[in-house]
Design an enzyme around this catalytic site. Structure first.
Site, short mmCIF file in Angstrom:
data_model
loop_
_atom_site.label_atom_id
_atom_site.label_comp_id
_atom_site.label_asym_id
_atom_site.label_seq_id
_atom_site.Cartn_x
_atom_site.Cartn_y
_atom_site.Cartn_z
N LYS A 270 -80.88 -15.00 11.74
CA LYS A 270 -82.21 -14.76 12.35
C LYS A 270 -83.33 -15.75 11.68
CE LYS A 270 -82.37 -9.84 13.20
NZ LYS A 270 -83.04 -9.83 14.45
N ARG A 344 -75.92 -3.06 20.02
CA ARG A 344 -74.95 -2.35 21.19
C ARG A 344 -73.73 -2.37 20.82
NH1 ARG A 344 -77.94 -6.76 24.19
NH2 ARG A 344 -79.49 -6.76 22.64
N1 BES Z 1 -82.40 -4.78 15.11
C1 BES Z 1 -82.50 -5.94 15.76
C2 BES Z 1 -83.74 -5.65 17.17
C3 BES Z 1 -85.15 -5.55 16.02
C4 BES Z 1 -86.61 -6.79 16.15
C5 BES Z 1 -85.44 -4.06 15.49
C6 BES Z 1 -87.95 -6.76 15.47
C7 BES Z 1 -86.68 -3.89 14.82
C8 BES Z 1 -88.09 -5.01 15.18
C9 BES Z 1 -81.30 -6.42 16.66
O1 BES Z 1 -80.30 -6.24 16.26
C10 BES Z 1 -81.70 -7.68 17.42
O2 BES Z 1 -81.75 -8.97 16.83
N2 BES Z 1 -81.92 -7.76 18.43
C11 BES Z 1 -81.99 -9.17 19.33
C12 BES Z 1 -81.00 -9.58 20.32
C13 BES Z 1 -80.73 -10.47 21.59
C14 BES Z 1 -80.09 -11.41 19.96
C15 BES Z 1 -80.20 -10.46 22.26
C16 BES Z 1 -83.77 -9.39 19.82
O3 BES Z 1 -83.92 -8.28 20.06
O4 BES Z 1 -84.19 -10.64 19.66
ZN ZN Z 2 -79.62 -7.93 15.96
#
Ligand code: BES
Ligand code: ZN
Ligand code: ZN
Length: 488
Positions: A270, A344
């Site tokens: 990230k 997931r």
């Molecule tokens: N934990 C994150 C989602 C999240 C984002 C929670 C902001 C709280 C605040 C999750 O694991 C994630 O990173 N999801 C990605 C998925 C993508 C790579 C398909 C996302 O939502 O960007």
């Molecule tokens: Zn994630």
């Protein structure tokens, strides 16, 4: 916090303050006689000077009120009488308690407004005041405002059952909030399991912590793939509640919660801005543990099992790579195209395990996607299901609990995005509708069991202080799940 109910305020001498939740005053209507007498006849002045008219979130403090023995009287507005609901009462009670708590009030009476059912009103007041018992400043060693409310007296003509529910829900929510607040260096999967174990022991729940070796034997390849980039071993926490008498012996509720104790994204790392917030990526799991704590206290007549898979998502030397293929506990293979879509993956194995444990109805909660925040902002959580009837029950509970959620679509067309040339399915779709494709991914592991998925990425954390709750974890979903369990 202790809480009790009294029918009227005969004496307030032993209290530090009295708070009156007051509906909005109307032009030309004479003020509430009792409240006016307590203030020593100040209501007309408040009205004329626009100092207090009972609007939602408005407050005014009267020192040494002439009509009361308590040294302070606080009026807190609940807005127009016709719009009165439990959420408004809860908010006003929280606003009142927060204002007074920081001024040294430890013993507080809250006078309930008329207009709502007694149990709902008492529950909302206890929940609102109870939420102020926990603050996020736990690691401050200086300037920490001390003390929580010790005693709450609800002044109302009934509502014993509501009072009991409100206390249990506030404690469950605060338990979840405290977990969500913990930094990743302290709350590792192992530490989360320890806290679940000791909560379960206190609450009288059965607790099993499935460790790495056993997860390997169970074939939890999806979960283990996420965990392998971290030095922290993964766990799957299982809590069980068995009712003494059942209303429906065939019904077994399964609560599955994502508990990524820190989500760096893994190799698909990230950006650094706001990455610190990813300590709350275990809020879904925390909500399930908080709900179980309340369920143990309130004893619904249905069996409930919580399954909380917990890992840390790190880009260590052994981390899984984009393109890796893993085999889930269900036997389905997954192409991991993005290691940041890890929630997931761990939920896939947890949903399978919950079904093998005999759960007949599933609800999962997860801070699953940034996309749900794009779609619904921070006001409502996204709700997905493979069973409309089951979803209707949860949405009714969300309304009763005052937690805002919104049903989202799951049309077959979205599934087109989940095709892999090498495995049964990939772990991501395209950029568009990301919360929906995440839900459709989970559905592959929940079917055919009736299932609901709550994407709480936008509602589990507040970025700023609100009048009723400080910046930080919210404990969302606990109140809804407890209401759901009690309603079955
Ligand atoms: N934990 C994150 C989602 C999240 C984002 C929670 C902001 C709280 C605040 C999750 O694991 C994630 O990173 N999801 C990605 C998925 C993508 C790579 C398909 C996302 O939502 O960007
Ligand atoms: Zn994630
Ligand atoms: Zn995550």
């Amino acid at each position: 916090m202790k809480a009790r109910l009294i029918p009227n305020l005969d004496s307030s001498a032993a209290l530090d303050a009295v708070a009156v939740l007051s509906p909005q005053m109307e032009e030309g209507r004479s003020p509430d006689e009792q409240v006016d007498a307590w203030t020593g006849g100040l209501l007309a002045d408040f009205w004329a000077r626009k100092e207090f008219r009972g609007k939602a979130l408005e407050t005014v403090v009267v020192h040494r009120p002439t009509g009361l023995e308590a040294p302070r009287l606080l009026l807190a507005g609940v807005g127009p009488e016709k719009d009165l609901d439990a959420a408004g009462v809860r908010r006003a009670a929280a606003v009142a308690a927060r204002a007074l708590k920081n001024k040294g009030v430890r013993r507080l009476a809250v006078v309930a407004p008329d207009g709502l059912e007694a149990d709902l009103t008492a529950q909302a007041i206890v929940e609102g005041v109870g939420l102020t018992s926990w603050e996020p400043d736990v690691y401050k060693t200086e300037d920490r405002p001390e003390g929580a409310m010790e005693e709450l007296v609800v002044v109302a003509s009934g509502g014993e059952e509501g009072l009991r529910r409100g206390l249990a829900i506030a404690e469950g929510r605060n338990f979840a909030r405290a977990l969500g607040n913990e930094p990743g260096n302290i709350l590792t999967p192992t530490e989360l399991a320890d806290r679940a174990r000791s909560m379960a022991a206190d609450a009288g729940l059965e607790c099993e912590v499935i460790e790495e070796e056993q997860l390997e034997q169970m074939g939890c390849g999806a979960l283990l793939g996420v965990a392998q980039g971290s030095v922290e071993p993964p766990v799957m926490i299982v809590l069980r509640y068995e009712p003494e008498t059942t209303s429906d012996a065939d019904m077994h509720l399964g609560l599955v919660g994502k508990a990524v104790t820190f989500d760096t994204g893994g190799i698909s790392i990230k950006p650094s801005a706001s990455m610190d917030e990813m300590k709350y990526d275990m809020a879904g799991g925390a909500a399930m543990l908080g709900a179980m704590k309340a369920i143990a206290a309130l004893k619904p007549s249905v069996a409930v099992t919580a399954v909380v898979p917990s890992v840390e998502n790190m880009p260590g030397a052994a981390a899984q790579r984009p393109g890796d293929v893993v085999t889930s506990m269900s036997g389905k293979t997954i192409e991991v195209l993005n290691t940041d879509a890890e929630g997931r993956l761990i939920l896939a194995d947890a949903l399978t395990h919950a079904q093998r444990l005999g759960c007949t109805h599933l609800v999962d909660a997860a801070t699953l996607t940034g996309s749900v925040v794009v779609a619904l902002g921070h006001e409502r959580g996204g709700v997905y299901t493979n069973d409309e009837e089951w979803q209707a029950k949860l949405l009714a509970s969300a309304t009763t609990a005052g937690e805002k959620m919104w049903p989202m679509p799951m049309d077959d067309e979205y599934k087109e995005q989940l095709k892999s040339p090498i495995a049964d399915l990939p772990n991501i779709g395209t950029r568009w509708g990301g919360s929906i494709t995440a839900a459709i991914f989970l559905k592959q592991f929940a079917d055919p069991t009736p299932w609901i998925h709550l994407d709480i990425a936008g509602t589990a954390w507040h970025d700023s202080n609100k009048p009723d709750i400080p910046k930080g974890p919210t404990g969302v979903a606990v109140a809804t799940l407890v209401d759901l369990a009690l309603s079955l």
